[in-house]
Design a protein around this motif. Structure first.
Motif, PDB file in Angstrom:
ATOM      1  N   ILE A 399      53.888  35.901  35.918  1.00  0.00           N
ATOM      2  CA  ILE A 399      52.798  35.951  36.898  1.00  0.00           C
ATOM      3  C   ILE A 399      52.027  37.248  36.749  1.00  0.00           C
ATOM      4  O   ILE A 399      50.810  37.292  36.844  1.00  0.00           O
ATOM      5  CB  ILE A 399      53.392  35.957  38.334  1.00  0.00           C
ATOM      6  CG1 ILE A 399      54.287  34.766  38.551  1.00  0.00           C
ATOM      7  CG2 ILE A 399      52.306  36.015  39.352  1.00  0.00           C
ATOM      8  CD1 ILE A 399      53.513  33.511  38.562  1.00  0.00           C
ATOM      9  N   SER A 400      52.799  38.293  36.509  1.00  0.00           N
ATOM     10  CA  SER A 400      52.262  39.638  36.646  1.00  0.00           C
ATOM     11  C   SER A 400      51.347  40.040  35.495  1.00  0.00           C
ATOM     12  O   SER A 400      50.333  40.705  35.705  1.00  0.00           O
ATOM     13  CB  SER A 400      53.452  40.607  36.704  1.00  0.00           C
ATOM     14  OG  SER A 400      53.101  41.777  37.340  1.00  0.00           O
ATOM     15  N   ALA A 401      51.700  39.675  34.286  1.00  0.00           N
ATOM     16  CA  ALA A 401      51.007  40.223  33.121  1.00  0.00           C
ATOM     17  C   ALA A 401      49.706  39.507  32.813  1.00  0.00           C
ATOM     18  O   ALA A 401      49.422  39.137  31.678  1.00  0.00           O
ATOM     19  CB  ALA A 401      51.934  40.179  31.892  1.00  0.00           C
ATOM     20  N   HIS A 402      48.929  39.292  33.832  1.00  0.00           N
ATOM     21  CA  HIS A 402      47.621  38.656  33.693  1.00  0.00           C
ATOM     22  C   HIS A 402      46.606  39.463  34.493  1.00  0.00           C
ATOM     23  O   HIS A 402      46.966  40.134  35.464  1.00  0.00           O
ATOM     24  CB  HIS A 402      47.641  37.233  34.266  1.00  0.00           C
ATOM     25  CG  HIS A 402      48.432  36.264  33.451  1.00  0.00           C
ATOM     26  ND1 HIS A 402      47.942  35.696  32.286  1.00  0.00           N
ATOM     27  CD2 HIS A 402      49.661  35.757  33.637  1.00  0.00           C
ATOM     28  CE1 HIS A 402      48.857  34.884  31.802  1.00  0.00           C
ATOM     29  NE2 HIS A 402      49.904  34.895  32.591  1.00  0.00           N
ATOM     30  N   ASN A 895      41.866  45.883  29.312  1.00  0.00           N
ATOM     31  CA  ASN A 895      42.377  44.512  29.316  1.00  0.00           C
ATOM     32  C   ASN A 895      43.478  44.464  30.370  1.00  0.00           C
ATOM     33  O   ASN A 895      44.668  44.531  30.080  1.00  0.00           O
ATOM     34  CB  ASN A 895      42.938  44.197  27.925  1.00  0.00           C
ATOM     35  CG  ASN A 895      43.475  42.786  27.819  1.00  0.00           C
ATOM     36  OD1 ASN A 895      43.325  41.977  28.733  1.00  0.00           O
ATOM     37  ND2 ASN A 895      44.112  42.482  26.700  1.00  0.00           N
ATOM     38  N   ALA A 896      43.039  44.382  31.615  1.00  0.00           N
ATOM     39  CA  ALA A 896      43.978  44.646  32.700  1.00  0.00           C
ATOM     40  C   ALA A 896      43.512  43.982  33.971  1.00  0.00           C
ATOM     41  O   ALA A 896      42.377  43.519  34.075  1.00  0.00           O
ATOM     42  CB  ALA A 896      44.070  46.156  32.925  1.00  0.00           C
ATOM     43  N   ASP A 897      44.385  43.973  34.941  1.00  0.00           N
ATOM     44  CA  ASP A 897      44.032  43.498  36.265  1.00  0.00           C
ATOM     45  C   ASP A 897      43.108  44.530  36.913  1.00  0.00           C
ATOM     46  O   ASP A 897      43.400  45.712  36.899  1.00  0.00           O
ATOM     47  CB  ASP A 897      45.311  43.326  37.087  1.00  0.00           C
ATOM     48  CG  ASP A 897      45.062  42.622  38.401  1.00  0.00           C
ATOM     49  OD1 ASP A 897      44.253  43.146  39.206  1.00  0.00           O
ATOM     50  OD2 ASP A 897      45.653  41.559  38.624  1.00  0.00           O
ATOM     51  N   PRO A 898      41.990  44.089  37.468  1.00  0.00           N
ATOM     52  CA  PRO A 898      41.042  45.064  38.021  1.00  0.00           C
ATOM     53  C   PRO A 898      41.517  45.754  39.292  1.00  0.00           C
ATOM     54  O   PRO A 898      40.943  46.763  39.692  1.00  0.00           O
ATOM     55  CB  PRO A 898      39.793  44.208  38.324  1.00  0.00           C
ATOM     56  CG  PRO A 898      40.287  42.816  38.391  1.00  0.00           C
ATOM     57  CD  PRO A 898      41.489  42.711  37.522  1.00  0.00           C
ATOM     58  N   VAL A 899      42.558  45.236  39.922  1.00  0.00           N
ATOM     59  CA  VAL A 899      43.052  45.862  41.143  1.00  0.00           C
ATOM     60  C   VAL A 899      44.081  46.951  40.823  1.00  0.00           C
ATOM     61  O   VAL A 899      44.022  48.055  41.346  1.00  0.00           O
ATOM     62  CB  VAL A 899      43.677  44.803  42.081  1.00  0.00           C
ATOM     63  CG1 VAL A 899      44.289  45.465  43.290  1.00  0.00           C
ATOM     64  CG2 VAL A 899      42.631  43.777  42.486  1.00  0.00           C
ATOM     65  N   THR A 900      45.030  46.648  39.959  1.00  0.00           N
ATOM     66  CA  THR A 900      46.128  47.581  39.700  1.00  0.00           C
ATOM     67  C   THR A 900      46.093  48.193  38.310  1.00  0.00           C
ATOM     68  O   THR A 900      46.862  49.104  38.029  1.00  0.00           O
ATOM     69  CB  THR A 900      47.469  46.841  39.787  1.00  0.00           C
ATOM     70  OG1 THR A 900      47.436  45.800  38.799  1.00  0.00           O
ATOM     71  CG2 THR A 900      47.697  46.244  41.154  1.00  0.00           C
ATOM     72  N   GLY A 901      45.291  47.645  37.423  1.00  0.00           N
ATOM     73  CA  GLY A 901      45.305  48.120  36.049  1.00  0.00           C
ATOM     74  C   GLY A 901      46.435  47.572  35.210  1.00  0.00           C
ATOM     75  O   GLY A 901      46.599  47.959  34.053  1.00  0.00           O
ATOM     76  N   GLN A 902      47.241  46.668  35.777  1.00  0.00           N
ATOM     77  CA  GLN A 902      48.354  46.073  35.022  1.00  0.00           C
ATOM     78  C   GLN A 902      47.882  45.523  33.687  1.00  0.00           C
ATOM     79  O   GLN A 902      46.901  44.776  33.618  1.00  0.00           O
ATOM     80  CB  GLN A 902      48.976  44.966  35.864  1.00  0.00           C
ATOM     81  CG  GLN A 902      49.592  43.807  35.083  1.00  0.00           C
ATOM     82  CD  GLN A 902      51.091  43.919  34.946  1.00  0.00           C
ATOM     83  OE1 GLN A 902      51.813  44.072  35.918  1.00  0.00           O
ATOM     84  NE2 GLN A 902      51.589  43.841  33.719  1.00  0.00           N
ATOM     85  N   ALA A 903      48.599  45.877  32.633  1.00  0.00           N
ATOM     86  CA  ALA A 903      48.249  45.391  31.296  1.00  0.00           C
ATOM     87  C   ALA A 903      48.344  43.871  31.267  1.00  0.00           C
ATOM     88  O   ALA A 903      49.365  43.301  31.632  1.00  0.00           O
ATOM     89  CB  ALA A 903      49.197  46.002  30.263  1.00  0.00           C
ATOM     90  N   ALA A 904      47.292  43.240  30.820  1.00  0.00           N
ATOM     91  CA  ALA A 904      47.221  41.773  30.865  1.00  0.00           C
ATOM     92  C   ALA A 904      47.722  41.162  29.567  1.00  0.00           C
ATOM     93  O   ALA A 904      47.020  40.398  28.900  1.00  0.00           O
ATOM     94  CB  ALA A 904      45.782  41.343  31.153  1.00  0.00           C
TER      95      ALA A 904
END
Lengths: 954, 315, 248
Positions: A399-402, A895-904
């Motif tokens: 779920i997270s890595a998007h 290349n990341a989530d715009p809220v947290t910066g999580q690598a997508a």
């Protein structure tokens, strides 16, 4: 079958003592932190098994833990501190003494601190000692610190912490004993590994239904009662569609929503106003609701009120307001979230979605469970029983890595709240110290100046634009741009952007990159080839490296070691003290707080030191406050074990919660106990403090729990935590983007922030979906017998996963003319690889995948140059870029989530074709690394021969 | 099954050796064995030499050859043990026979009796060898009634061809022996073809479904082996040969083991005495080559049920 | 002694593997390897352990199969180790007596001092339970942890095979399958435990529990197939039903 006269069975050594000493400690073959019992004989390790008494694993031990001996005795182990000779990236080193190593490091870091502390980028990878390392960064004065969460699963953590005050990971667990329906989203092998296996065994035995939503049918998905092969990145759409069905049918726990969430809070509807979309507040700042009984607006804290969930209502200033719930319902009831509308995108039929919703509703409401356990809520009301909605969920990296992972995870928590399935019997349960305030207190601290600590910890939880780490112009203050407009809620930092940003000098160049246990030049890199080049790039003017100095600590010769200038060799987990702390990532379970230590089981046989000892030593040399006493002498001369026992983060609160107080009689908070480590060792290296039975559910509003956790030192006040179905924090960022408030985003970021900072979750397609011509998804899964890149240096584990293949759906492969075992070329917008294919049935038709991190670079890990990890193994990382394609104006977002910066990671889109000419080996091929002095690779391993029992006399 | 050269050479060469020993024994009993000491030396050296070389070769390939004497102990249950006992026991009458034929130059009376006993011993040993394979249930292509007759007749065939070849060295011919050769070749060819037809057409008794017990749930296909590296099982029992490749080798075996030796033996009959030897030796050598190929195929085409766990759907 | 004992004790120790719960984690395989590396068959040699073709001796291997296709297809993890058969050909083919079945409890073992390394036993085993140690020149196999199950120097809870005590999902069981009243025999009866390749007649002692049927129909959890929309009696607008859900 020939039968003879019965003879006596030959004598066999059935009673041979296997150990002359047994020591307990904590495993570190992954992040699960199981308790282990180590049998030692003649000074050697005979056998490692799970500790039956340990609260995490209850005596079981997975493949990784069972292979600890081979990790410990791997020829890949570093032996001595190293200093680079020759060009960076070649792997040419000379051995040096610790004094020289520490002196060099202290010189480098001291110079930075005196000049500009933020020039030190200190990032720990898979370390589990963030409470120490973050504190060290804070006292050094650099904000440029984080662990690896930014490229691991920060979406999961942040979405949870900003919504329910807790999260999956190992911060919460399903109610294994009572749940009747368990949904896994995007789970392969993850944190909380053995507890999930133990739990699944129990569920199957009890007949609870297990549903696994995952593009791939391996691992846990094999034993699920139902496997749903969803398209990657569309889980949010599925969840919102389930919510749509539940709302349509009125199958929600309305009582739960009004009592425990901000669903009834009145949201101001005044387009254009500075507080539009925020919750109406009374004069004391309390949230306002509409009371059905008194038919007026009252405080949300009024226990006598009967809130409504629907509006509109009129506030005292005449403005219109609507309960947050109605806004949620309007959103989720939109036709675009109907099952028929999402079927094509998710790959799940509308029939199945409708059925799942019906099943969830049935189990939650028709099969509700009741515990005869009285409890008292935060208003002092006494309840005779606990009502449970026995639907549990767990989610992780899938779920997270998007790029849409944050909102997807919020949607999941919303689904849980609507079902009344957060911390009720049978559902998801918090583990202490969670739930926390939403969000947890603690704002990230920015740089102050030379020789000055930060004003607080470097990582934190912004509650609005004013908490961002940006300068007057709105530019990022951190090297990874965490807590800037590009990644405002980057609670775990963004390690994966550090190297690229440092090289570009954007936002600024740095002097020293100090990494621990982070394989940034290989499997933790997006855009591996370019990352390796960047690490060696030189500034044209100064001819210095763009990142002038790199210090690295690791126990093994990983790919990153070759790119370091100074290498500080770490011990293995069997040779050190460690602390698995409530200040970090504890081992609590839903019924108890728990923490643990590691203690040395064997002495190092080489010149290595535990990294935490090294850090404390350096802190003392640098005279960092907190690391030295008033007269400048080391505060923790006994290094890490000294710190563990004697450090107090706040009065009475230290790294370990057990056996505090002078006589060891206090738990949670208490004075320093000099014998604390001994007490832990006596107790098999863990402590567990049970929550009183009446405090174990509804923790967010349970007076017993809140008071207990306050006494333990987990919270300052026993205030309840109101679950945030609607997030005002997100709305504040949106308002700033729309021109309100003192701190607003630069023009180039406005639209983006306005769009993605939605106070309610929604689904949007991952950004790479826009890459036309790349029709397939490419993702990885973690295999159960490996832990990230660890495993290839392990003689036993690498026999299981010594190479990896690209898995393709059989039907899809046939369409493309690809047969089992064919070499295929996989191309993304950023790169190309040539690898071998494997066909399978149990996978989403549009998804390709492989096992994570198996591929290794030639020369690393002290494997033979022709090892299959190198010639046949591969990484998908080679196809991934850390940047999205350029927008208008040329700017490239991460290349990341715009809220947290999580690598997508899992947004990757590719195309595939049979390779025109099969290559000799997997490609791309990178130049082989040299190696520093390491142990020779044995050609025959006869581990354990000396333990063989002698043959007993007949 | 992995076609281990040592085992293939052992069974082929010592099979020929036992065949040769049996024929000279039987011929001695019939009174047709020339009492020529030169012939005796050559025949006994070849047969006992082949047998010994084969036995030594297989013994030296053991994990612990120094303990190989223990292999005589379990004859009550083990065909391999029985083969060991039989092979060693056969030396006694064979050597006694040699005392007569080679030492004294006599093939009659008591020496013929020893010849008969060694013939029985030779046959018994070949029977034991065949049963080692025939008794292995996990290998359906061995666990059938075609294996024993094939081993026996091929042993007889190679043995008689060698005897004819050696005799021709000494300028001797024997019409009955040649007739025996034709019969052996024909019978061996028929038995071999029938064996191949049998293994090609017989349905597998076991499949991946019965190996895992999951057959009732549908077709069973290996997704992931337990290891990406090799292991002993797949090295020893995982060998696979493509149908087309096997078909080619079968053809070559038929030609080399049967067709050419038949022609060459016939030609040898028609040659003047001085020119016979090249033909009979060619026949004997090519037959051995053909039987080596046949034996190689016997292993290569054998499927062990353990492969059902490693991706084979039938075995 | 490779003839089978004429008279076995009734005790038949063995394992039961639950294919419905095995998650394919390889814990059993690696823990077994670890335990036995220092046990009665020590060492479990690994050749070229850091090279391109590492080759190690293991007693337990975990496979994964895909079974069926399409909607009804499923993935099943499958651990494989010695089944301690009642009619073990691996014992009777052994020429030296190294391979034997115990009278006392039916465990099939290799006496390494007698083994000549002819490998015939491994050919005779249909299940691939035996692996040859090229370095030691002898055959090795699962010992049913005979050095654990009777070992008084271990705590009682540890006197089970290593694979059983380490399995995180509790997918492995140990006990006396010769005793119809034992917990393990009851489990086999209740779950329909079966033999592998019964057609070969080896009468394995170990049993496998089949995967339970999948439950993908609503009725499997007593639910309806879809929810019916909430209707507020007498209309009332958007979400009119929601306040009536609230108690009080």
């Amino acid at each position: 079958m020939p039968r003879g006269t019965a003879e006596r069975d030959p004598a066999v050594a059935t009673n041979h003592p296997i150990a002359d000493e047994v020591k307990f400690t904590t495993c570190y073959m992954c992040a699960c932190r199981c308790g282990i019992k180590v049998h030692l004989k003649d000074g050697g390790i005979r056998y490692i098994e799970g500790n039956q008494n340990h609260p995490v694993n209850h005596g079981v031990l997975c493949a990784k833990g069972s292979a600890g001996i081979m990790q410990h005795s791997s020829p890949a182990r570093l032996r001595k501190p190293l200093k680079r000779v020759g060009e960076r990236g070649r792997g040419e080193f000379r051995e040096i003494e610790w004094e020289e190593a520490l002196g060099t490091a202290a010189d480098w870091l001291g110079a930075i601190r005196a000049r500009d502390p933020k020039q030190l980028a200190f990032f720990t990878g898979r370390a589990q000692s963030q409470a120490l390392t973050g504190w060290g960064a804070q006292h050094f004065g650099t904000p440029n610190y984080a662990a690896h969460g930014g490229f691991c699963s920060v979406n999961m953590a942040a979405a949870g912490l900003y919504t329910i005050g807790g999260s999956f990971w190992e911060f919460g667990e399903p109610d294994w004993e009572r749940t009747k329906y368990f949904l896994l989203f995007g789970v392969a092998e993850d944190h909380d590994s053995n507890p999930i296996k133990i739990g699944l065994g129990k569920l199957k035995g009890r007949g609870a239904k297990v549903v696994s939503i995952n593009p791939i049918r391996t691992g846990y998905s094999a034993i699920a009662d139902e496997w749903i092969g969803i398209r990657p990145g569309t889980d949010g759409l599925l969840v919102l569609s389930l919510i749509h069905e539940l709302l349509r049918a009125g199958k929600i726990d309305a009582d739960y929503l009004v009592r425990y969430t901000n669903a009834p809070w009145l949201v101001i509807d005044d387009e254009g106003a500075a507080d539009h979309g925020l919750c109406a507040r009374g004069t004391g700042g309390q949230p306002l609701i509409w009371d059905r009984r008194r038919e007026r607006v009252v405080s949300g804290n009024d226990p006598e009120a009967l809130p409504t969930l629907r509006g509109p209502r009129t506030l005292s200033d005449g403005r219109r307001a609507v309960p947050a719930f109605e806004l949620l319902a309007r959103r989720c009831l939109e036709p675009r979230y109907a099952p028929d509308a999402v079927a094509a995108e998710t790959g799940i039929s509308a029939t199945t979605i409708k059925r799942l919703a019906a099943e969830l509703a049935h189990v939650a409401f028709e099969e509700a469970i009741v515990l005869d356990q009285p409890w008292t809520d935060c208003h002092g009301r006494h309840h005779a029983r606990m009502i449970g909605r026995p639907v549990a969920m767990h989610a992780m990296r899938g779920i997270s890595a998007h790029a849409n992972g944050f909102h997807t995870c919020r949607a999941l928590h919303l689904l849980q709240m609507l079902l009344g399935a957060v911390d009720t019997p049978g559902s998801f349960r918090y583990e202490p110290p969670f739930p926390r305030l939403i969000p947890p207190s603690g704002k990230p601290a920015g740089p102050v100046g030379p020789n000055t600590p930060l004003l607080g910890p470097p990582l934190g939880f912004p509650q609005g634009p004013e908490d961002l780490l940006i300068d007057e112009a709105g530019k990022a203050m951190r090297i990874d741009k965490a807590f800037s407009w590009e990644a405002p809620l980057a609670a775990h930092g963004l390690l994966h952007l550090v190297i690229a940003n440092a090289c570009k000098g954007d936002p600024y160049p740095i002097d020293t990159l100090f990494l621990y246990m982070a394989n940034m030049s290989w499997n933790s890199a997006m855009n591996t080839a370019r990352t390796m080049r960047m690490l060696c790039e030189r500034d044209a003017a100064t001819t210095d490296y763009r990142i002038p100095r790199i210090i690295y600590s690791d126990a093994f010769y990983s790919e990153m070691v070759a790119y370091s200038d100074l290498v500080l060799p770490d011990t293995t987990y069997l040779e050190r003290y460690d602390c698995i702390s409530l200040l970090d990532r504890p081992i609590s379970d839903a019924d108890a707080a728990a923490d643990a230590i590691r203690r040395p089981v064997v002495k190092p046989d080489r010149d290595v030191r535990p990294f935490q000892d090294v850090l404390i030593d350096l802190g003392a040399r640098l005279k960092l406050p907190g690391f030295v006493t008033a007269d400048g002498s080391p505060k923790y001369p006994g290094l890490y074990p000294d710190y563990i026992v004697n450090h107090e983060r706040k009065p009475g609160i230290g790294p370990l919660a057990g056996w505090r107080g002078a006589n060891g009689g206090q738990a949670g908070a208490g004075a320093v106990n000099p014998s604390q480590l001994e007490r832990y060792i006596e107790n098999q290296c863990f402590w567990r403090g049970e929550i009183p039975p009446e405090g174990r559910y509804y923790k967010f509003a349970n007076r017993t729990y809140l008071e207990w956790s306050q006494a333990m030192g987990f919270r300052d006040h026993a205030e309840p935590v109101v679950l945030q179905l609607y997030s005002e924090v997100l709305q504040k960022f949106r308002l700033a983007a729309r021109g309100h408030g003192r701190v607003q985003p630069p023009a180039m970021h406005r639209d983006r922030v306005a769009k993605y900072f939605d106070p309610l979750p929604y689904w949007y397609a991952p950004f790479e979906s826009e890459s036309a011509g790349y029709p397939l998804h490419a993702i990885t899964q973690r295999p159960m017998a490996m832990y990230h890149s660890w495993g290839s240096q392990n003689a036993w584990l690498r026999q299981i996963h010594g190479e990896n293949l690209l898995h393709i759906h059989r039907g899809r492969a046939e369409e493309l003319g690809i047969a089992d075992g064919d070499w295929v070329t996989v191309t993304s917008p950023h790169g190309r690889i040539n690898v071998r294919a494997k066909l399978m049935d149990g996978v989403n038709r549009d998804t390709l995948w492989t096992w994570n991190a198996i591929g290794k670079r030639a020369g690393a890990w002290n494997l033979a140059p022709s090892a299959h990890e190198t010639t046949r193994g591969f990484l998908l990382n080679h196809l991934i870029s850390e940047l999205l394609p350029a927008r208008e104006g040329g700017y490239r977002y991460a290349n990341a989530d715009p809220v947290t910066g999580q690598a997508a990671w899992y947004d990757l889109r590719v195309k595939i074709e049979k390779a025109p000419a099969p290559p000799a080996r997997a490609e791309p091929v990178f130049a082989a690394l040299e190696a520093p002095p390491l142990a020779a690779r044995p050609s025959v391993l006869r581990y354990g021969a000396k333990f063989r029992p002698p043959r007993p006399r007949a | 099954m992995h076609p281990a050269l040592s085992v293939i050479v052992f069974t082929t060469v010592s099979g020929a050796g036992y065949g040769l020993l049996a024929w000279v024994g039987v011929w001695a009993v019939a009174g047709w064995l020339p009492a020529d000491r030169g012939l005796a030396a050559a025949s006994l050296a070849l047969s006992l030499g082949a047998i010994t070389a084969g036995l030594l070769s297989s013994t030296l390939h053991l994990g612990h050859p120094e303990r190989s004497w223990r292999a005589f102990s379990q004859w009550r249950s083990s065909w391999l043990s029985r083969e060991g006992v039989s092979s060693i026991a056969t030396y006694a009458p064979a050597l006694l026979f040699a005392v007569g034929w080679l030492g004294i130059g006599s093939t009659g009376g008591i020496w013929a009796l020893f010849g008969a006993i060694s013939a029985v011993g030779a046959v018994a040993t070949v029977v034991c060898t065949a049963f080692i394979y025939q008794s292995l249930k996990p290998i359906q292509r061995w666990s059938n009634g075609w294996v024993l007759p094939n081993y026996l007749v091929l042993s007889a065939m190679t043995g008689v061809l060698w005897l004819i070849a050696i005799m021709s060295l000494f300028g001797m011919t024997d019409g009955f022996l040649a007739l025996a050769a034709f019969l052996c070749i024909a019978l061996a060819a028929v038995l071999k073809i029938q064996y191949w037809r049998f293994i090609d057409r017989t349905a597998s008794r076991s499949d991946a479904g019965s190996a895992t017990g999951l057959g009732a749930l549908g077709r069973v296909r290996l997704f992931e082996a337990p290891h990406t590296s090799e292991n002993y099982l797949m090295k020893e029992m995982g060998f696979r040969i493509a149908r087309k490749h096997a078909a080619k080798l079968r053809m070559i075996a038929l030609v080399a083991a049967f067709f050419l030796p038949l022609l060459l033996t016939l030609a040898g009959l028609l040659m003047p005495t001085a020119l016979v030897a090249p033909f009979t030796f060619a026949a004997a050598l090519i037959a051995i080559l053909g039987v080596l190929i046949e034996r190689w195929l016997f292993f290569a085409e054998a499927k062990h049920t353990v492969t059902l766990y490693y991706g084979a759907e039938r075995a | 002694m490779t003839s089978l004992p004429t008279h076995l004790e009734p005790k038949r120790l063995g394992l039961v593997i639950d294919l419905d719960i095995c998650v394919g984690c390889h814990a059993c395989a690696v823990n077994c390897k670890q335990w036995n590396s220092g046990g009665v068959a020590a060492p479990l040699t690994d050749l070229e352990p850091y090279g391109p073709d590492p080759l190690g001796v293991w007693f337990n291997r975990v496979h994964t199969f895909e079974v069926g296709e399409g909607e009804t297809g499923r993935t099943v993890h499958f651990p494989r180790s010695c089944l301690h058969c009642a009619e073990p050909d691996c014992v009777t083919v052994c020429p030296t007596g190294a391979s034997y079945k115990r009278v006392e409890d039916g465990i099939v073992l290799v006496d390494e001092d007698l083994c000549i390394g002819c490998k015939l036993c491994s050919w005779a085993c249909p299940y691939g339970a035996r692996e040859y140690d090229y370095d030691a020149g002898v055959m090795k196999k699962c010992t049913l942890c005979i050095d654990r199950i009777y070992n008084d120097t271990l705590e009682e809870a540890s006197r089970v095979p290593a694979c059983v005590s380490t399995c995180p999902a509790s997918a492995r069981h140990f006990g006396d399958l010769g005793d119809p009243g034992s917990a393990i025999s009851t489990l086999v009866r209740e779950r329909g435990g079966y033999d592998l390749m019964p057609e070969l007649g080896y009468a394995p002692t170990n049993k496998y529990l089949p995967p339970r049927p999948r439950r993908t129909a609503a009725r499997d959890v007593r639910a309806s197939t879809e929810l019916t929309p909430a209707v507020a009696a007498g209309g009332g607008g958007f979400l009119a039903w929601v306040d009536r859900l609230l108690s009080g």
